[in-house]
Design an enzyme around this catalytic site. Structure first.
Site, PDB file in Angstrom:
ATOM      1  N   TYR A   1     -21.408  23.949  37.412  1.00 61.33           N
ATOM      2  CA  TYR A   1     -20.604  23.952  36.188  1.00 61.33           C
ATOM      3  C   TYR A   1     -19.127  24.159  36.501  1.00 61.33           C
ATOM      4  CZ  TYR A   1     -24.966  24.296  33.501  1.00 61.33           C
ATOM      5  OH  TYR A   1     -26.204  24.069  32.962  1.00 61.33           O
TER       6      TYR A   1
ATOM      7  N   LYS B   1     -33.850  26.144  44.936  1.00 66.12           N
ATOM      8  CA  LYS B   1     -34.445  24.857  45.321  1.00 66.12           C
ATOM      9  C   LYS B   1     -34.135  24.692  46.812  1.00 66.12           C
ATOM     10  CE  LYS B   1     -36.487  20.913  44.355  1.00 66.12           C
ATOM     11  NZ  LYS B   1     -37.907  20.825  43.987  1.00 66.12           N
TER      12      LYS B   1
ATOM     13  N   ASP C   1     -38.735  24.471  40.213  1.00 61.08           N
ATOM     14  CA  ASP C   1     -39.719  23.653  39.479  1.00 61.08           C
ATOM     15  C   ASP C   1     -41.005  24.442  39.256  1.00 61.08           C
ATOM     16  OD1 ASP C   1     -39.971  23.543  42.245  1.00 61.08           O
ATOM     17  OD2 ASP C   1     -40.404  21.390  42.353  1.00 61.08           O
TER      18      ASP C   1
ATOM     19  N   ASP D   1     -29.393  28.507  33.136  1.00 63.84           N
ATOM     20  CA  ASP D   1     -29.177  27.906  31.813  1.00 63.84           C
ATOM     21  C   ASP D   1     -30.497  27.312  31.304  1.00 63.84           C
ATOM     22  OD1 ASP D   1     -27.921  26.870  29.556  1.00 63.84           O
ATOM     23  OD2 ASP D   1     -27.210  25.066  30.592  1.00 63.84           O
TER      24      ASP D   1
ATOM     25  N   ASP E   1     -33.506  29.096  28.403  1.00 67.53           N
ATOM     26  CA  ASP E   1     -33.968  28.451  27.160  1.00 67.53           C
ATOM     27  C   ASP E   1     -35.489  28.419  27.115  1.00 67.53           C
ATOM     28  OD1 ASP E   1     -31.328  27.867  26.348  1.00 67.53           O
ATOM     29  OD2 ASP E   1     -31.912  25.892  25.589  1.00 67.53           O
TER      30      ASP E   1
HETATM   31  C1  IPM Z   1     -25.465  28.576  27.291  1.00 69.38           C
HETATM   32  C2  IPM Z   1     -24.946  27.248  26.841  1.00 69.38           C
HETATM   33  C3  IPM Z   1     -23.679  26.946  27.598  1.00 69.38           C
HETATM   34  C4  IPM Z   1     -24.007  26.952  29.081  1.00 69.38           C
HETATM   35  C5  IPM Z   1     -22.974  25.647  27.191  1.00 69.38           C
HETATM   36  C6  IPM Z   1     -22.635  25.654  25.729  1.00 69.38           C
HETATM   37  C7  IPM Z   1     -21.746  25.400  28.023  1.00 69.38           C
HETATM   38  O1  IPM Z   1     -25.922  26.274  27.032  1.00 69.38           O
HETATM   39  O2  IPM Z   1     -24.733  29.576  27.157  1.00 69.38           O
HETATM   40  O3  IPM Z   1     -26.592  28.638  27.777  1.00 69.38           O
HETATM   41  O4  IPM Z   1     -24.511  25.965  29.587  1.00 69.38           O
HETATM   42  O5  IPM Z   1     -23.762  27.957  29.724  1.00 69.38           O
HETATM   43 MG    MG Z   2     -27.831  27.050  27.575  1.00 72.52          MG
END
Ligand code: IPM
Ligand code: MG
Length: 356
Positions: free
Chosen positions: A142, A191, A223, A247, A251
């Site tokens: 990133y 990885k 993975d 990231d 989620d």
């Molecule tokens: C998160 C979000 C951010 C990230 C985006 C909005 C840049 O997905 O905080 O997880 O990838 O860090």
């Molecule tokens: Mg995110």
């Protein structure tokens, strides 16, 4: 105590959920005799519209001058067409980097009241879900070089993923120290069968693991981790990983707890000033409809009280209030279930304030 909090309402549902978190902060201030003042900061799409850039320097300065920062969410379809460096998300990345917040903690804990909302089988959920993702936040792909060029008549895009030993070591230490306050287990995700950054990551983690013999340590490929999180999440305590893997996995981890709307996060660097935000996005599809779940943001504010201001009791009071409201069967649409009462975003905030 007197604390100055920089507030970034942001885009989409951001303003709605932040308003509820501020209600709760004000209620805590009144009950415990604190004074919280709020400094409004424009970041993301709203800053692009107003100032022409996602994080103007003056806005970063406001955050650096505050005791801590509370954020809703940024981004939305309106700004999707902009080049990468001008997008709302770039503001968030620049804020994390500008504040030196390399350590992102994202708890994935099942609220027992929401067990039915988990997409996992009851037999898996019954074993318990209580782990924390420690995500490296200011390095990796990133923050590496991004470019798109034309080579032999076609476009070629490149994103560079750099990691230094020092960057890996400092996030590794956070993971081991966090594990010492929990169930003494670290799973380091990489990885290493493909990536150089992962091989370096693994070697640094092994060096650290030797320094923390009281903490059980394991390597896991990313993975396989994605699979294990849905197969048997009870095996995890602290999961430490690099920025992009964190990231994605955070989620996934949030979803199995029932709703991404419930999960707070803290981002910290060397000092006590942090950035606190729910892990979900700006949900443009329900923005402005008073439907969003404000609990992730309210719990983020609670984490701020605990981790930046040392207010343990106040943190516990907010958590208990959330439990009480869920016990009473109140739910926003994302986590609505049979036998519960559906409430709006602001009704959820009011209910949590009342339970306080
Ligand atoms: C998160 C979000 C951010 C990230 C985006 C909005 C840049 O997905 O905080 O997880 O990838 O860090
Ligand atoms: Mg995110």
């Amino acid at each position: 105590m007197e604390k100055k909090i920089a507030v970034i309402r942001g885009d989409g549902i951001g303003p709605e959920i932040v308003a509820e978190a501020i209600k709760v902060l004000d209620a805590v201030a009144a009950r415990y005799g604190h004074t919280f003042t709020y400094d409004e900061v424009d970041m993301g799409g709203v800053a692009i519209d107003k100032w022409g850039e996602p994080l103007p320097a003056a806005m970063l300065d406001k955050c650096l001058a505050a005791d801590s920062v509370l954020l809703g969410a940024v981004g939305g379809p309106k700004w999707d067409g902009l080049p990468g460096a001008q997008r709302p998300e770039k503001g968030l990345l620049a804020l994390r980097a500008g504040m030196g917040l390399y350590s992102n903690l994202r708890p994935a804990k099942l609220w027992p009241q929401l067990a039915d909302a988990s997409p996992l089988k009851p037999s898996i959920v019954a074993k318990g879900i209580d782990f924390i993702v420690v995500r490296e936040l200011t390095g990796g792909v990133y923050f590496g070089q991004h470019k798109t060029e034309t080579v032999d008549g076609q476009q070629v895009a490149t994103d560079v993923m750099p990691y230094s030993e020092a960057e890996i070591e400092r996030i590794g230490r956070i993971a081991f120290e966090t594990a010492r306050k929990r169930r003494h287990k670290v799973t380091s995700v990489d990885k290493a069968n493909v990536l150089d950054t992962s091989r370096l990551w693994r070697s640094v983690m092994h060096r650290l693991a030797a320094e923390y013999p009281d903490v059980e340590y394991a390597d896991m490929l990313v993975d396989n981790t994605a699979m294990q999180i849905v197969k048997d999440p009870s095996q995890f305590d602290v999961v430490v990983t690099e920025n992009m893997f964190g990231d994605i996995l955070s989620d996934e981890a949030s979803m199995i707890t029932g709703s991404i709307g419930m999960i707070p996060s803290s981002s910290l660097g060397e000092g006590t000033r942090g950035l606190y935000e729910p892990i979900h996005g700006s949900a443009p599809d329900i923005a402005g409809q008073n439907k969003a779940n404000p609990i992730g943001t309210i719990l983020s504010a609670a984490m701020m009280l605990k981790y930046s201001f040392g207010m343990e009791e106040e943190y516990a009071a907010i958590e208990a209030a959330v439990h009480a409201v869920l016990d009473a069967g109140k739910r926003t649409g994302d986590s609505m279930a049979a036998g519960c009462t559906q409430v709006t975003c602001s009704e959820m905030g009011d209910a949590i304030v009342a339970a306080l």
